[in-house]
Motif scaffolding. Structure first.
Motif, PDB file in Angstrom:
ATOM      1  N   LYS A   4       0.812  -1.214   0.000  1.00  0.00           N
ATOM      2  CA  LYS A   4       0.000   0.000   0.000  1.00  0.00           C
ATOM      3  C   LYS A   4       0.846   1.264   0.000  1.00  0.00           C
ATOM      4  CE  LYS A   4      -2.302  -1.274   3.627  1.00  0.00           C
ATOM      5  NZ  LYS A   4      -3.184  -1.273   4.792  1.00  0.00           N
ATOM      6  N   VAL A   5       1.950   1.261   0.735  1.00  0.00           N
ATOM      7  CA  VAL A   5       2.714   2.494   0.923  1.00  0.00           C
ATOM      8  C   VAL A   5       3.989   2.563   0.107  1.00  0.00           C
ATOM      9  CG1 VAL A   5       1.819   2.802   3.246  1.00  0.00           C
ATOM     10  CG2 VAL A   5       4.000   1.646   2.927  1.00  0.00           C
ATOM     11  N   GLY A   6       4.406   1.470  -0.514  1.00  0.00           N
ATOM     12  CA  GLY A   6       5.679   1.427  -1.231  1.00  0.00           C
ATOM     13  C   GLY A   6       5.759   2.389  -2.394  1.00  0.00           C
ATOM     14  N   ASP A   7       4.645   2.625  -3.076  1.00  0.00           N
ATOM     15  CA  ASP A   7       4.648   3.534  -4.218  1.00  0.00           C
ATOM     16  C   ASP A   7       4.416   4.990  -3.809  1.00  0.00           C
ATOM     17  OD1 ASP A   7       5.149   1.499  -5.993  1.00  0.00           O
ATOM     18  OD2 ASP A   7       3.018   1.100  -6.345  1.00  0.00           O
ATOM     19  N   GLY A   8       3.980   5.199  -2.575  1.00  0.00           N
ATOM     20  CA  GLY A   8       3.729   6.560  -2.088  1.00  0.00           C
ATOM     21  C   GLY A   8       4.934   7.100  -1.355  1.00  0.00           C
ATOM     22  N   ALA A  36       7.052   8.690   5.358  1.00  0.00           N
ATOM     23  CA  ALA A  36       5.987   9.359   6.113  1.00  0.00           C
ATOM     24  C   ALA A  36       5.161   8.331   6.881  1.00  0.00           C
ATOM     25  CB  ALA A  36       5.094  10.156   5.175  1.00  0.00           C
ATOM     26  N   TYR A  37       4.885   7.201   6.251  1.00  0.00           N
ATOM     27  CA  TYR A  37       4.147   6.133   6.919  1.00  0.00           C
ATOM     28  C   TYR A  37       4.933   5.622   8.122  1.00  0.00           C
ATOM     29  CZ  TYR A  37       1.610   1.764   7.630  1.00  0.00           C
ATOM     30  OH  TYR A  37       0.894   0.735   8.186  1.00  0.00           O
ATOM     31  N   ALA A  38       6.222   5.401   7.951  1.00  0.00           N
ATOM     32  CA  ALA A  38       7.062   4.890   9.038  1.00  0.00           C
ATOM     33  C   ALA A  38       7.142   5.901  10.185  1.00  0.00           C
ATOM     34  CB  ALA A  38       8.452   4.548   8.518  1.00  0.00           C
ATOM     35  N   ARG A  39       7.234   7.198   9.872  1.00  0.00           N
ATOM     36  CA  ARG A  39       7.255   8.226  10.923  1.00  0.00           C
ATOM     37  C   ARG A  39       5.953   8.207  11.708  1.00  0.00           C
ATOM     38  NH1 ARG A  39       9.089  11.913   6.787  1.00  0.00           N
ATOM     39  NH2 ARG A  39       7.021  12.828   6.931  1.00  0.00           N
ATOM     40  N   LEU A  49       8.872  17.529  14.895  1.00  0.00           N
ATOM     41  CA  LEU A  49       8.657  17.560  13.446  1.00  0.00           C
ATOM     42  C   LEU A  49       9.030  18.917  12.843  1.00  0.00           C
ATOM     43  CD1 LEU A  49       5.295  15.613  13.092  1.00  0.00           C
ATOM     44  CD2 LEU A  49       7.518  14.913  12.234  1.00  0.00           C
ATOM     45  N   ARG A  50       8.599  19.999  13.477  1.00  0.00           N
ATOM     46  CA  ARG A  50       8.816  21.331  12.913  1.00  0.00           C
ATOM     47  C   ARG A  50      10.281  21.772  12.970  1.00  0.00           C
ATOM     48  NH1 ARG A  50       7.981  24.654  10.243  1.00  0.00           N
ATOM     49  NH2 ARG A  50       7.637  26.529  11.410  1.00  0.00           N
ATOM     50  N   PHE A  51      10.917  21.603  14.122  1.00  0.00           N
ATOM     51  CA  PHE A  51      12.208  22.242  14.320  1.00  0.00           C
ATOM     52  C   PHE A  51      13.398  21.284  14.305  1.00  0.00           C
ATOM     53  CE2 PHE A  51       8.919  24.853  16.301  1.00  0.00           C
ATOM     54  CZ  PHE A  51       9.044  25.973  15.508  1.00  0.00           C
ATOM     55  N   MET A  52      13.182  20.035  14.648  1.00  0.00           N
ATOM     56  CA  MET A  52      14.298  19.093  14.617  1.00  0.00           C
ATOM     57  C   MET A  52      14.360  18.343  13.294  1.00  0.00           C
ATOM     58  SD  MET A  52      14.297  17.700  18.448  1.00  0.00           S
ATOM     59  CE  MET A  52      14.782  18.792  19.753  1.00  0.00           C
ATOM     60  N   LEU A  53      13.202  18.141  12.684  1.00  0.00           N
ATOM     61  CA  LEU A  53      13.176  17.473  11.384  1.00  0.00           C
ATOM     62  C   LEU A  53      12.913  18.455  10.251  1.00  0.00           C
ATOM     63  CD1 LEU A  53      11.219  14.274  12.399  1.00  0.00           C
ATOM     64  CD2 LEU A  53      13.674  14.581  12.155  1.00  0.00           C
ATOM     65  N   ASP A  54      12.794  19.735  10.592  1.00  0.00           N
ATOM     66  CA  ASP A  54      12.676  20.825   9.624  1.00  0.00           C
ATOM     67  C   ASP A  54      11.510  20.636   8.654  1.00  0.00           C
ATOM     68  OD1 ASP A  54      13.524  23.299   8.805  1.00  0.00           O
ATOM     69  OD2 ASP A  54      14.811  22.506   7.224  1.00  0.00           O
ATOM     70  N   ARG A  55      10.353  20.255   9.188  1.00  0.00           N
ATOM     71  CA  ARG A  55       9.148  20.127   8.370  1.00  0.00           C
ATOM     72  C   ARG A  55       8.420  21.470   8.342  1.00  0.00           C
ATOM     73  NH1 ARG A  55      11.401  16.095   7.037  1.00  0.00           N
ATOM     74  NH2 ARG A  55      10.882  14.011   7.683  1.00  0.00           N
ATOM     75  N   ALA A 109       1.190  19.542   9.818  1.00  0.00           N
ATOM     76  CA  ALA A 109      -0.264  19.431   9.979  1.00  0.00           C
ATOM     77  C   ALA A 109      -0.793  18.187   9.272  1.00  0.00           C
ATOM     78  CB  ALA A 109      -0.957  20.680   9.429  1.00  0.00           C
ATOM     79  N   ALA A 110      -0.303  17.936   8.068  1.00  0.00           N
ATOM     80  CA  ALA A 110      -0.767  16.761   7.321  1.00  0.00           C
ATOM     81  C   ALA A 110      -0.351  15.467   8.020  1.00  0.00           C
ATOM     82  CB  ALA A 110      -0.211  16.797   5.901  1.00  0.00           C
ATOM     83  N   GLU A 111       0.867  15.421   8.515  1.00  0.00           N
ATOM     84  CA  GLU A 111       1.349  14.197   9.152  1.00  0.00           C
ATOM     85  C   GLU A 111       0.627  13.900  10.457  1.00  0.00           C
ATOM     86  OE1 GLU A 111       5.488  12.089  10.442  1.00  0.00           O
ATOM     87  OE2 GLU A 111       5.434  13.479   8.778  1.00  0.00           O
ATOM     88  N   LEU A 112       0.354  14.932  11.236  1.00  0.00           N
ATOM     89  CA  LEU A 112      -0.316  14.733  12.521  1.00  0.00           C
ATOM     90  C   LEU A 112      -1.832  14.806  12.410  1.00  0.00           C
ATOM     91  CD1 LEU A 112       2.046  16.818  14.830  1.00  0.00           C
ATOM     92  CD2 LEU A 112       2.035  14.354  14.434  1.00  0.00           C
ATOM     93  N   ARG A 113      -2.309  15.146  11.216  1.00  0.00           N
ATOM     94  CA  ARG A 113      -3.750  15.253  10.949  1.00  0.00           C
ATOM     95  C   ARG A 113      -4.423  16.271  11.869  1.00  0.00           C
ATOM     96  NH1 ARG A 113      -4.962   8.834  10.062  1.00  0.00           N
ATOM     97  NH2 ARG A 113      -3.592   8.630   8.279  1.00  0.00           N
TER      98      ARG A 113
END
Length: 189
Positions: A72-76, A80-83, A145-151, A157-161
């Motif tokens: 399901k996630v290999g082509d996407g 992000a799924y693993a995080r 996510l914002r400051f240590m991973l520079d997102r 917002a998308a990752e944490l929904r």
């Protein structure tokens, strides 16, 4: 030779995510992904839990669940799924234990053999992890996510929904709390 792909051929992409040509074996695709992203997953896991052994366990859980969902996630975006799995697994372990014991005893923190770091870096990292543990789970996830991973705000917002406004306000509250913990006099100089 036929026109089908026989092996894994990584391609270079500007986002530094390994891309594998379709038609290759899914196990080989996952293997390339796991070798490339395990160090980054470990850093995220360590920031989420502050413990080397728990972080390794979280990475194993994330890799296992990502492998199971690979079709399901290999082509996407499997990273992000693993995080997301890391964050969810961390919350699950927190719910099971309901408490964490942090000691001020420096002898309690054991350094990995063979890792060369300066003593000041260990102290700074230890202070940062302890300060992060004083944030709420939501604040810690947003700050990492914002400051240590520079997102960006949108990516976080998308990752944490959650909404972008929630990301901004949660980050502001989290940073304010970190300043009071890390900087004497509440961040005032």
């Amino acid at each position: 030779m036929s026109g089908t792909a026989v092996g894994v051929v990584p391609e270079t992409v500007t986002t530094e995510v390994p891309v594998v040509r379709s038609g290759a074996d899914p196990v080989a695709q996952f293997t390339v992904f796991a070798h490339a992203k395990t160090p980054a997953l470990y850093r995220i896991a360590y920031m989420l839990c502050g413990d080397e052994h728990r972080a390794k366990d979280l990475v194993q859980i994330a890799l296992e669940r990502t492998f199971n969902a690979w079709r399901k996630v290999g082509d996407g975006d499997p990273f992000a799924y693993a995080r997301r799995v890391l964050a969810t697994a961390r919350i699950d372990t927190w719910r099971r234990t309901r408490r964490e014991v942090l000691t001020d005893d420096p002898a309690a923190s054991v350094r990995s053999p063979g890792v060369l770091v300066f003593e000041g870096e260990v102290v700074d990292r230890n202070r940062l992890v302890r300060a992060l543990m004083q944030l709420t789970v939501k604040q810690r996830r947003v700050v990492v996510l914002r400051f240590m991973l520079d997102r960006s705000v949108a990516e976080t917002a998308a990752e944490l929904r959650i909404s972008e406004g929630t990301v901004k306000s949660t980050a502001a509250h989290g940073l304010r709390r970190l300043r009071t913990v890390l900087v004497p006099n509440g961040g005032e100089r």
